[in-house]
Design a protein around this motif. Structure first.
Motif, PDB file in Angstrom:
ATOM      1  N   LEU A 111       0.815  -1.216   0.000  1.00  0.00           N
ATOM      2  CA  LEU A 111       0.000   0.000   0.000  1.00  0.00           C
ATOM      3  C   LEU A 111       0.847   1.264   0.000  1.00  0.00           C
ATOM      4  N   LYS A 112       0.323   2.312  -0.606  1.00  0.00           N
ATOM      5  CA  LYS A 112       0.919   3.639  -0.482  1.00  0.00           C
ATOM      6  C   LYS A 112       0.545   4.230   0.876  1.00  0.00           C
ATOM      7  N   ASP A 113       1.166   5.348   1.220  1.00  0.00           N
ATOM      8  CA  ASP A 113       0.857   6.022   2.476  1.00  0.00           C
ATOM      9  C   ASP A 113      -0.569   6.560   2.462  1.00  0.00           C
ATOM     10  N   LEU A 114      -1.107   6.779   3.644  1.00  0.00           N
ATOM     11  CA  LEU A 114      -2.472   7.283   3.796  1.00  0.00           C
ATOM     12  C   LEU A 114      -2.636   8.640   3.123  1.00  0.00           C
ATOM     13  N   HIS A 115      -3.674   8.778   2.314  1.00  0.00           N
ATOM     14  CA  HIS A 115      -3.995  10.036   1.629  1.00  0.00           C
ATOM     15  C   HIS A 115      -5.492  10.064   1.372  1.00  0.00           C
ATOM     16  N   ASN A 116      -6.123  11.162   1.718  1.00  0.00           N
ATOM     17  CA  ASN A 116      -7.583  11.271   1.602  1.00  0.00           C
ATOM     18  C   ASN A 116      -8.292  10.131   2.323  1.00  0.00           C
ATOM     19  N   MET A 121      -3.218   1.005  -3.650  1.00  0.00           N
ATOM     20  CA  MET A 121      -2.118   0.072  -3.868  1.00  0.00           C
ATOM     21  C   MET A 121      -0.922   0.761  -4.512  1.00  0.00           C
ATOM     22  N   LYS A 122       0.254   0.275  -4.190  1.00  0.00           N
ATOM     23  CA  LYS A 122       1.450   0.681  -4.909  1.00  0.00           C
ATOM     24  C   LYS A 122       1.353   0.166  -6.351  1.00  0.00           C
ATOM     25  N   PRO A 123       2.114   0.741  -7.276  1.00  0.00           N
ATOM     26  CA  PRO A 123       2.136   0.182  -8.635  1.00  0.00           C
ATOM     27  C   PRO A 123       2.502  -1.304  -8.600  1.00  0.00           C
ATOM     28  N   ILE A 124       1.876  -2.075  -9.451  1.00  0.00           N
ATOM     29  CA  ILE A 124       2.182  -3.510  -9.517  1.00  0.00           C
ATOM     30  C   ILE A 124       3.075  -3.730 -10.734  1.00  0.00           C
ATOM     31  N   LYS A 157     -13.419   6.809  -3.823  1.00  0.00           N
ATOM     32  CA  LYS A 157     -13.547   6.761  -5.285  1.00  0.00           C
ATOM     33  C   LYS A 157     -12.218   6.366  -5.929  1.00  0.00           C
ATOM     34  N   ASP A 158     -11.116   6.904  -5.399  1.00  0.00           N
ATOM     35  CA  ASP A 158      -9.791   6.559  -5.937  1.00  0.00           C
ATOM     36  C   ASP A 158      -9.492   5.066  -5.766  1.00  0.00           C
ATOM     37  N   ILE A 159      -9.817   4.536  -4.594  1.00  0.00           N
ATOM     38  CA  ILE A 159      -9.555   3.116  -4.325  1.00  0.00           C
ATOM     39  C   ILE A 159     -10.356   2.212  -5.261  1.00  0.00           C
ATOM     40  N   VAL A 160     -11.630   2.495  -5.391  1.00  0.00           N
ATOM     41  CA  VAL A 160     -12.493   1.643  -6.217  1.00  0.00           C
ATOM     42  C   VAL A 160     -12.092   1.738  -7.684  1.00  0.00           C
ATOM     43  N   THR A 161     -11.777   2.947  -8.138  1.00  0.00           N
ATOM     44  CA  THR A 161     -11.337   3.119  -9.525  1.00  0.00           C
ATOM     45  C   THR A 161     -10.080   2.310  -9.804  1.00  0.00           C
ATOM     46  N   GLN A 162      -9.101   2.384  -8.891  1.00  0.00           N
ATOM     47  CA  GLN A 162      -7.865   1.634  -9.079  1.00  0.00           C
ATOM     48  C   GLN A 162      -8.113   0.131  -9.065  1.00  0.00           C
ATOM     49  N   GLN A 163      -8.938  -0.336  -8.150  1.00  0.00           N
ATOM     50  CA  GLN A 163      -9.236  -1.764  -8.082  1.00  0.00           C
ATOM     51  C   GLN A 163      -9.840  -2.264  -9.399  1.00  0.00           C
ATOM     52  N   PHE A 164     -10.769  -1.520  -9.945  1.00  0.00           N
ATOM     53  CA  PHE A 164     -11.413  -1.959 -11.189  1.00  0.00           C
ATOM     54  C   PHE A 164     -10.478  -1.850 -12.385  1.00  0.00           C
ATOM     55  N   GLU A 165      -9.588  -0.855 -12.388  1.00  0.00           N
ATOM     56  CA  GLU A 165      -8.629  -0.758 -13.496  1.00  0.00           C
ATOM     57  C   GLU A 165      -7.724  -1.983 -13.529  1.00  0.00           C
ATOM     58  N   PHE A 166      -7.187  -2.361 -12.368  1.00  0.00           N
ATOM     59  CA  PHE A 166      -6.375  -3.573 -12.312  1.00  0.00           C
ATOM     60  C   PHE A 166      -7.232  -4.808 -12.607  1.00  0.00           C
ATOM     61  N   GLY A 167      -8.479  -4.796 -12.137  1.00  0.00           N
ATOM     62  CA  GLY A 167      -9.376  -5.917 -12.382  1.00  0.00           C
ATOM     63  C   GLY A 167      -9.580  -6.193 -13.860  1.00  0.00           C
ATOM     64  N   LYS A 168      -9.712  -5.139 -14.638  1.00  0.00           N
ATOM     65  CA  LYS A 168      -9.897  -5.305 -16.092  1.00  0.00           C
ATOM     66  C   LYS A 168      -8.638  -5.889 -16.733  1.00  0.00           C
TER      67      LYS A 168
END
Length: 300
Positions: A111-116, A121-124, A157-168
């Motif tokens: 994980l990256k540091d706490l923000h908002n 997640m860190k870049p994979i 919103k940032d977390i969910v967006t990132q999860q779905f981008e990696f999911g695709k």
């Protein structure tokens, strides 16, 4: 496009009775997991020895007579576990061929540091290569974790967006992604954060193509059956729940109150197991644990 060539695994994940075992402790969580298992930090001198010890623990769990597809639908593995053998065969092969348990792979790199109010997640790095290896190794799907620590709309919103981008990206390799936006159980605005999370996940699901499905791993919510709309969503294959720091009894009680959600416990699964137990005591403890998590998973 998701690979549905292995219909038996697909059917097990979709309709199997039981839960998904989380055996994916990684670098940061391994020392704590070993300590809870009765292995102190002075028992190993470096990371290689540490990972060898945690692999022994995982192998002991997988090889236990009670660890079968009758009550354990699947298991999430750490990358090093995928690359090692259990019972003389590659781990994923042993899980499915010998135990009827569907293998998943943890793919995030922390994980990256706490923000908002959240930790994305860190870049994979090298994800495509890892997914290719996972497919070759016989993995059915993947899992990746983010953390919500406040009811912050922008962060969620940032977390969910990132999860779905990696999911695709994972779906494009023919693997089933388990998206895990964990909500920290101790935060005062947990219920509000979960409401925001539900809305964001629903919006992302609605934008997925009709031929795509994902899985979700969620913290057990403050409001029972909050995630029922996701359980019923046509683009969700299955929802599992993490124990998130609740002890096993509390996690099982909360789980049984949420219809259609099954467990995917880590700490609650290994609670009470010890390196010092003989095989009879170890297997008996694990059997009781599996029975209790299974009962809570099928109660809803």
């Amino acid at each position: 496009m998701l690979d549905m060539s292995n219909q038996a695994q697909w059917d097990q994940v979709l309709a199997g009775k039981g839960f998904i075992a989380a055996l994916d402790q990684s670098g940061g969580s391994t020392p704590k997991a070993l300590k809870l298992y009765g292995v102190e930090e002075d028992a190993y001198d470096n990371d290689d020895e540490m990972y060898a010890l945690i692999h022994q623990m995982r192998s002991r769990i997988v090889n236990a007579p009670c660890f079968t597809g009758d009550k354990v639908v699947g298991a999430i593995l750490f990358e090093m576990t995928m690359d090692r053998q259990i019972g003389g065969k590659p781990a994923a092969q042993t899980l499915w061929e010998d135990h009827g348990v569907v293998p998943f792979l943890k793919v995030d790199k922390g994980l990256k540091d706490l923000h908002n109010g959240v930790q994305v997640m860190k870049p994979i790095d090298g994800l495509d290569a890892l997914l290719t290896r996972a497919k070759t190794a016989g993995m059915f799907g993947t899992k990746m974790r983010s953390v919500v620590s406040a009811a912050n709309f922008v962060g969620i919103k940032d977390i969910v967006t990132q999860q779905f981008e990696f999911g695709k990206q994972i779906l494009a390799h023919g693997l089933m992604p388990i998206l895990e936006p964990e909500v920290t159980i101790s935060i005062p605005d947990k219920a509000a954060a979960e409401d925001m999370l539900l809305a964001e996940i629903t919006a992302q699901l609605d934008s997925l193509p009709d031929d795509q499905k994902i899985m979700l791993k969620v913290t057990l919510p403050e409001k029972a059956n909050l995630y029922q709309p996701l359980v019923d969503h046509p683009k969700v294959l299955r929802i599992v729940a993490l124990s998130g720091g609740y002890d096993r009894d509390e996690a099982n009680t909360r789980l049984a109150q949420n219809n259609g959600i099954i467990a995917s416990f880590s700490r609650a699964l290994t609670e009470g197991l010890s390196a010092q137990q003989d095989d009879a005591a170890f297997n008996a403890t694990l059997s009781d644990t599996i029975d209790s998590i299974y009962a809570a998973s099928v109660a809803g």
